[in-house]
Design an enzyme around this catalytic site. Structure first.
Site, PDB file in Angstrom:
ATOM      1  N   HIS A  54       3.546   6.212  -6.014  1.00  0.00           N
ATOM      2  CA  HIS A  54       2.817   5.059  -6.561  1.00  0.00           C
ATOM      3  C   HIS A  54       3.377   4.584  -7.903  1.00  0.00           C
ATOM      4  O   HIS A  54       3.044   3.497  -8.362  1.00  0.00           O
ATOM      5  CB  HIS A  54       1.332   5.414  -6.738  1.00  0.00           C
TER       6      HIS A  54
ATOM      7  N   HIS B 157      -6.455   2.117  -8.980  1.00  0.00           N
ATOM      8  CA  HIS B 157      -5.434   2.642  -8.059  1.00  0.00           C
ATOM      9  C   HIS B 157      -4.218   3.064  -8.883  1.00  0.00           C
ATOM     10  O   HIS B 157      -3.820   2.354  -9.811  1.00  0.00           O
ATOM     11  CB  HIS B 157      -5.043   1.569  -7.032  1.00  0.00           C
TER      12      HIS B 157
ATOM     13  N   GLU C 231      -1.069   2.985  -8.397  1.00  0.00           N
ATOM     14  CA  GLU C 231       0.024   2.012  -8.467  1.00  0.00           C
ATOM     15  C   GLU C 231      -0.271   0.934  -9.507  1.00  0.00           C
ATOM     16  O   GLU C 231       0.599   0.515 -10.269  1.00  0.00           O
ATOM     17  CB  GLU C 231       0.282   1.355  -7.102  1.00  0.00           C
TER      18      GLU C 231
ATOM     19  N   CYS D  10       4.799  -5.116   0.198  1.00  0.00           N
ATOM     20  CA  CYS D  10       6.021  -4.562   0.781  1.00  0.00           C
ATOM     21  C   CYS D  10       6.121  -4.856   2.272  1.00  0.00           C
ATOM     22  O   CYS D  10       5.140  -5.171   2.942  1.00  0.00           O
ATOM     23  CB  CYS D  10       6.122  -3.071   0.486  1.00  0.00           C
TER      24      CYS D  10
ATOM     25  N   ASN E 248      -3.313   1.042   1.859  1.00  0.00           N
ATOM     26  CA  ASN E 248      -2.779   0.275   2.993  1.00  0.00           C
ATOM     27  C   ASN E 248      -3.503   0.605   4.292  1.00  0.00           C
ATOM     28  O   ASN E 248      -3.654  -0.247   5.159  1.00  0.00           O
ATOM     29  CB  ASN E 248      -1.261   0.443   3.100  1.00  0.00           C
TER      30      ASN E 248
ATOM     31  N   SER F  18       1.165   5.972   5.028  1.00  0.00           N
ATOM     32  CA  SER F  18       1.256   7.351   4.506  1.00  0.00           C
ATOM     33  C   SER F  18       0.777   8.387   5.528  1.00  0.00           C
ATOM     34  O   SER F  18       0.699   9.574   5.217  1.00  0.00           O
ATOM     35  CB  SER F  18       0.446   7.470   3.205  1.00  0.00           C
TER      36      SER F  18
END
Length: 308
Positions: free
Chosen positions: A76, A126, A128, A196, A226, A268
């Site tokens: 992240h 989060h 990230e 992404c 995600n 993930s």
């Protein structure tokens, strides 16, 4: 009643997750346990438990890493402050930040250097988002919703840019971007969108699958951004959707009266969990499994220097 299972393509691991896990595994092989990892390497309970069993120690606070040890930054990404603190402690560092997250960090640094204030679209708290917001000491604003855009206070609306978390809903983010552009017509956008390829492809695959099934099961952990977005995408299309970490969490009543079930997995979530879910669904009446057509991904990222 015989049931059919439709399998989304693509699903599961992306190149950034593959790379992050491989970095920890290679570090363990090369340097021996323990290897310290800041934050969960990726947001998946199975992956974290597997690496923990091999000798990885997951920490949130750098104080928990004894001097002279090896530290891996999670996929992240981390803030500049965390990076500087790790370096000042003389730790041996391997950076497993996804290269597509690093791309956003580079964008932020470049734009701050030229005096732009930056709006980040993302989820508060989060890791990230914390890492990306932490690429600059000031001039960063976080928005989570279209409503947040209306209350945004910026110094110079003509010197403004935006970036986004890489794992967001493509559609929700498009709405927020539209609101930003309506309020700040001169806002600069990234050369290429920040969400992404893997997030986008998995959401598109669910959009293709959801109308063909009566219920969707997403394999992913509760803290995986995600994976949560995949469930939301299916629900927005009017298909009931559930997220499970393990096959045992499937409630047989979810399938009551339904003949077609769709399965996908967050970026993930490993394929071994998908296979366990398929086996569980076969116990619950699924007779055939049909993989759907979809984008073939062949993205790979190099490993950091120093890992054989």
């Amino acid at each position: 009643m015989d049931k059919e299972l439709l399998l989304a393509q693509p699903r599961g691991f992306c190149a950034g997750v593959d790379r992050a896990i491989e970095i920890v595994e290679r570090a363990l092989t090369q340097f021996g346990a323990p290897i310290y990892v800041r934050h969960e390497i990726v947001h998946n309970a199975y992956v974290v438990a597997d690496l923990r069993a091999k000798g990885a120690i997951f920490i949130e606070d750098l104080d928990d890493v004894p001097a002279g040890n090896t530290l891996v930054f999670s996929a992240h990404g981390v803030s500049k402050a965390v990076r500087a603190e790790a370096e000042s402690r003389g730790l041996s560092i391997f950076d497993a930040t996804c290269p597509l997250v690093t791309k956003v960090h580079v964008e932020v640094a470049k734009m701050r250097k030229t005096g732009y204030e930056i709006v980040m679209i993302g989820h508060d708290g989060h890791p990230e988002v914390e890492g990306t917001m932490g690429q600059a000491e000031e001039g960063m604003h976080l928005v989570e919703t279209v409503e947040d855009v209306a209350t945004l206070n910026v110094a110079n609306p003509d010197h403004l840019a935006y970036v986004s978390q890489t794992t967001l809903s493509v559609d929700d983010t498009a709405e927020i971007i539209a609101a930003l552009k309506a309020r700040f017509p001169n806002i600069q956008e990234p050369k290429k969108g920040d969400i992404c390829y893997a997030t986008t492809n998995r959401q598109e695959a669910v959009k293709f699958m959801a109308p063909q099934v009566e219920v969707v099961i997403v394999v992913g952990s509760p803290n995986s951004s995600n994976s949560n977005r995949l469930r939301e995408v299916a629900q927005k299309m009017g298909t009931p959707a559930y997220m499970v970490d393990r096959a045992e969490q499937i409630d047989p009543t979810w399938l009551d009266g339904f003949r077609r079930v769709g399965v996908t997995a967050g970026a993930s979530a490993p394929e071994v969990l998908v296979q366990a879910v398929i086996n569980r669904l076969k116990e619950l009446g699924v007779k055939s499994v049909r993989p759907l057509e979809g984008v073939e991904e062949n993205v790979t990222f190099p490993l950091p220097k120093g890992l054989a």
